[in-house]
Design an enzyme around this catalytic site. Structure first.
Site, PDB file in Angstrom:
ATOM      1  N   LYS A 107     -43.695   5.008 -10.293  1.00  0.00           N
ATOM      2  CA  LYS A 107     -44.840   5.915 -10.483  1.00  0.00           C
ATOM      3  C   LYS A 107     -44.532   7.359 -10.115  1.00  0.00           C
ATOM      4  O   LYS A 107     -45.181   8.273 -10.609  1.00  0.00           O
ATOM      5  CB  LYS A 107     -46.035   5.462  -9.630  1.00  0.00           C
ATOM      6  CG  LYS A 107     -46.747   4.220 -10.141  1.00  0.00           C
ATOM      7  CD  LYS A 107     -48.079   4.031  -9.432  1.00  0.00           C
ATOM      8  CE  LYS A 107     -48.795   2.782  -9.876  1.00  0.00           C
ATOM      9  NZ  LYS A 107     -49.947   2.451  -9.030  1.00  0.00           N
ATOM     10  N   LYS A 188     -46.675  -5.693 -16.752  1.00  0.00           N
ATOM     11  CA  LYS A 188     -47.696  -6.542 -16.111  1.00  0.00           C
ATOM     12  C   LYS A 188     -49.111  -6.127 -16.541  1.00  0.00           C
ATOM     13  O   LYS A 188     -49.343  -4.961 -16.880  1.00  0.00           O
ATOM     14  CB  LYS A 188     -47.544  -6.518 -14.592  1.00  0.00           C
ATOM     15  CG  LYS A 188     -48.120  -5.323 -13.904  1.00  0.00           C
ATOM     16  CD  LYS A 188     -48.107  -5.507 -12.384  1.00  0.00           C
ATOM     17  CE  LYS A 188     -48.885  -4.378 -11.729  1.00  0.00           C
ATOM     18  NZ  LYS A 188     -50.033  -4.729 -10.969  1.00  0.00           N
ATOM     19  N   LYS A 191     -54.894  -2.969 -13.925  1.00  0.00           N
ATOM     20  CA  LYS A 191     -56.210  -2.337 -13.957  1.00  0.00           C
ATOM     21  C   LYS A 191     -56.135  -0.978 -14.610  1.00  0.00           C
ATOM     22  O   LYS A 191     -57.017  -0.576 -15.335  1.00  0.00           O
ATOM     23  CB  LYS A 191     -56.708  -2.114 -12.527  1.00  0.00           C
ATOM     24  CG  LYS A 191     -57.244  -3.321 -11.846  1.00  0.00           C
ATOM     25  CD  LYS A 191     -58.175  -2.858 -10.723  1.00  0.00           C
ATOM     26  CE  LYS A 191     -57.892  -3.636  -9.467  1.00  0.00           C
ATOM     27  NZ  LYS A 191     -56.901  -2.983  -8.606  1.00  0.00           N
TER      28      LYS A 191
HETATM   29  P1  ATP Z   1     -53.288  -0.877 -10.553  1.00  0.00           P
HETATM   30  O1  ATP Z   1     -53.070  -0.932 -12.023  1.00  0.00           O
HETATM   31  O2  ATP Z   1     -54.302   0.144 -10.123  1.00  0.00           O
HETATM   32  O3  ATP Z   1     -51.998  -0.813  -9.779  1.00  0.00           O
HETATM   33  P2  ATP Z   1     -53.453  -3.696 -10.271  1.00  0.00           P
HETATM   34  O4  ATP Z   1     -54.057  -4.297 -11.474  1.00  0.00           O
HETATM   35  O5  ATP Z   1     -51.967  -3.767 -10.118  1.00  0.00           O
HETATM   36  O6  ATP Z   1     -53.976  -2.227 -10.156  1.00  0.00           O
HETATM   37  P3  ATP Z   1     -53.953  -4.129  -7.430  1.00  0.00           P
HETATM   38  O7  ATP Z   1     -55.222  -3.746  -6.791  1.00  0.00           O
HETATM   39  O8  ATP Z   1     -52.784  -3.214  -7.233  1.00  0.00           O
HETATM   40  O9  ATP Z   1     -54.149  -4.352  -9.009  1.00  0.00           O
HETATM   41  O10 ATP Z   1     -53.532  -5.592  -6.967  1.00  0.00           O
HETATM   42  C1  ATP Z   1     -54.373  -6.552  -6.365  1.00  0.00           C
HETATM   43  C2  ATP Z   1     -53.632  -7.860  -6.281  1.00  0.00           C
HETATM   44  O11 ATP Z   1     -53.439  -8.391  -7.598  1.00  0.00           O
HETATM   45  C3  ATP Z   1     -52.208  -7.735  -5.688  1.00  0.00           C
HETATM   46  O12 ATP Z   1     -51.954  -8.848  -4.861  1.00  0.00           O
HETATM   47  C4  ATP Z   1     -51.309  -7.750  -6.888  1.00  0.00           C
HETATM   48  O13 ATP Z   1     -50.010  -8.250  -6.592  1.00  0.00           O
HETATM   49  C5  ATP Z   1     -52.060  -8.696  -7.805  1.00  0.00           C
HETATM   50  N1  ATP Z   1     -51.772  -8.406  -9.209  1.00  0.00           N
HETATM   51  C6  ATP Z   1     -52.038  -7.255  -9.874  1.00  0.00           C
HETATM   52  N2  ATP Z   1     -51.657  -7.345 -11.152  1.00  0.00           N
HETATM   53  C7  ATP Z   1     -51.135  -8.585 -11.312  1.00  0.00           C
HETATM   54  C8  ATP Z   1     -50.563  -9.283 -12.409  1.00  0.00           C
HETATM   55  N3  ATP Z   1     -50.477  -8.724 -13.598  1.00  0.00           N
HETATM   56  N4  ATP Z   1     -50.122 -10.557 -12.214  1.00  0.00           N
HETATM   57  C9  ATP Z   1     -50.223 -11.145 -10.999  1.00  0.00           C
HETATM   58  N5  ATP Z   1     -50.746 -10.533  -9.912  1.00  0.00           N
HETATM   59  C10 ATP Z   1     -51.197  -9.277 -10.057  1.00  0.00           C
END
Ligand code: ATP
Ligand code: LTN
Length: 324
Positions: A107, A188, A191
């Site tokens: 990032k 992946k 969000k």
């Molecule tokens: P952002 O895009 O803002 O980074 P994010 O979707 O990665 O958000 P987080 O709030 O960073 O979500 O993560 C919350 C939890 O969900 C963490 O334990 C993270 O490892 C898990 N997680 C996020 N995305 C995935 C994914 N695609 N597959 C499995 N676990 C995930």
């Protein structure tokens, strides 16, 4: 019973990757805490109104999963010990080890306009975990490196100042630890991905879920089998279906092997809808009742604070700060 801590950022709506990789492994056991980590979401540019809305909405998801009882869910910025311990750990963390974090590298590395917070973020995450003397941190694969750093910091602190911290372990499931984007199955599901079709939200209606799965990007073949290298889109759908149904990836692949992608995707959609539909109902009910969310968060805050305060005092004592 192993005590657990985990956190989720209020950066957007909760998706199936969050649920499968993390939330479904969170248990409301005695001494476990689950946190909406609003301070973490300030490491990238944010909008104040969106932050307020997303913080409540994220909390509503955790409460809908039954994690609020009794009082295990709270908001990070409401327990000031997190920011305070984070500073102490910032003075123990090393530039070199933080520079090796792959999330920072992807990032921010090489850019002058990212915040200092983005670089320091794993130290705040370490503070979150270490304040509650937990044994386990249930997370998705992308957080493993941050938990290894947390362990290193805890061991460094304990050997220099005495045994204050419990050294935690990551808890990462074998299947579903990295759910992939439905539009680009090498990335992946995330969000912050602006494409709504890349992810299934826990608040998506049944017909939207079905459409997103039916149009998910897959390869041009016909046969359904598990090969994450050659067929990442199909492998991703197999993992999603397996984790939500409890049936193994191999068994699901055998059922659909020669039936074509359309029938397979239809079967996956049935499984996802069966899992998400009841969650959506509970989330929407809570979202319509903000005072219930605020009450639960207040009770979570009190419990978390009562546990974090004495631990931070022990840290201060150990490092030579005067405890009032
Ligand atoms: P952002 O895009 O803002 O980074 P994010 O979707 O990665 O958000 P987080 O709030 O960073 O979500 O993560 C919350 C939890 O969900 C963490 O334990 C993270 O490892 C898990 N997680 C996020 N995305 C995935 C994914 N695609 N597959 C499995 N676990 C995930
Ligand atoms: N960095 C994590 C969120 C997070 C977290 C934590 C997870 C903040 N503090 C403590 C587990 C334990 C993320 O972005 N997914």
């Amino acid at each position: 019973m192993a005590k657990a801590f985990s956190g989720i950022q209020p950066t957007g709506e909760i998706h199936l990757g969050n649920y499968i990789g993390a939330l479904r492994n969170w248990r409301p056991d005695e001494g476990s805490y689950y946190c909406v980590v609003d301070l973490h979401s300030m490491t990238m540019p944010w909008d104040p109104d969106e932050m307020r809305r997303n913080t409540r909405a994220t909390a509503a998801h955790l409460l809908a999963l039954g994690l609020g009882e009794p009082s295990r869910v709270f908001v990070q910025s409401q327990v000031p010990e997190h920011a305070e311990l984070s500073w102490i750990l910032t003075c123990l963390g090393r530039m070199g080890e933080l520079g090796r974090m792959t999330q920072f590298k992807s990032k921010g590395r090489g850019r002058q306009d990212v915040s200092v917070g983005l670089f320091a973020y794993p130290l705040l995450m370490a503070a979150d975990i270490l304040l509650y003397r937990v044994h386990e941190v249930p997370v998705g694969e992308d957080q493993k490196q941050h938990i290894e750093l947390t362990r290193d910091l805890a061991l460094r602190f304990n050997s220099r100042f005495g045994p204050v911290f419990t050294v935690p372990e990551p808890r990462i499931s074998e299947v579903g630890a990295r759910v992939l984007s439905l539009r680009n199955p090498t990335e992946k599901m995330s969000k912050s991905d602006p494409d709504p079709n890349s992810k299934i939200l826990l608040t998506d209606p049944d017909d939207v879920i079905r459409k997103k799965i039916m149009t998910a990007v897959t390869d041009s073949g016909r046969e359904v089998y598990y090969d994450p290298e050659q067929k990442p889109g199909i492998a991703n759908l197999l993992e999603i279906a397996s984790t939500l149904s409890g049936v193994s990836v191999e068994e699901i692949a055998t059922v659909y092997r020669d039936k074509g992608y359309g029938a397979f995707k239809g079967g996956v959609a049935d499984i996802v809808i069966a899992a998400v539909h009841p969650l959506r109902e509970r989330v929407l009910e809570l979202l319509g009742n903000p005072s219930e969310i605020d009450q639960a968060l207040e009770s979570g805050r009190e419990h978390a604070h009562a546990e974090a305060k004495p631990l931070l005092d022990a840290v201060k004592q150990a490092v030579g700060l005067l405890v009032p």
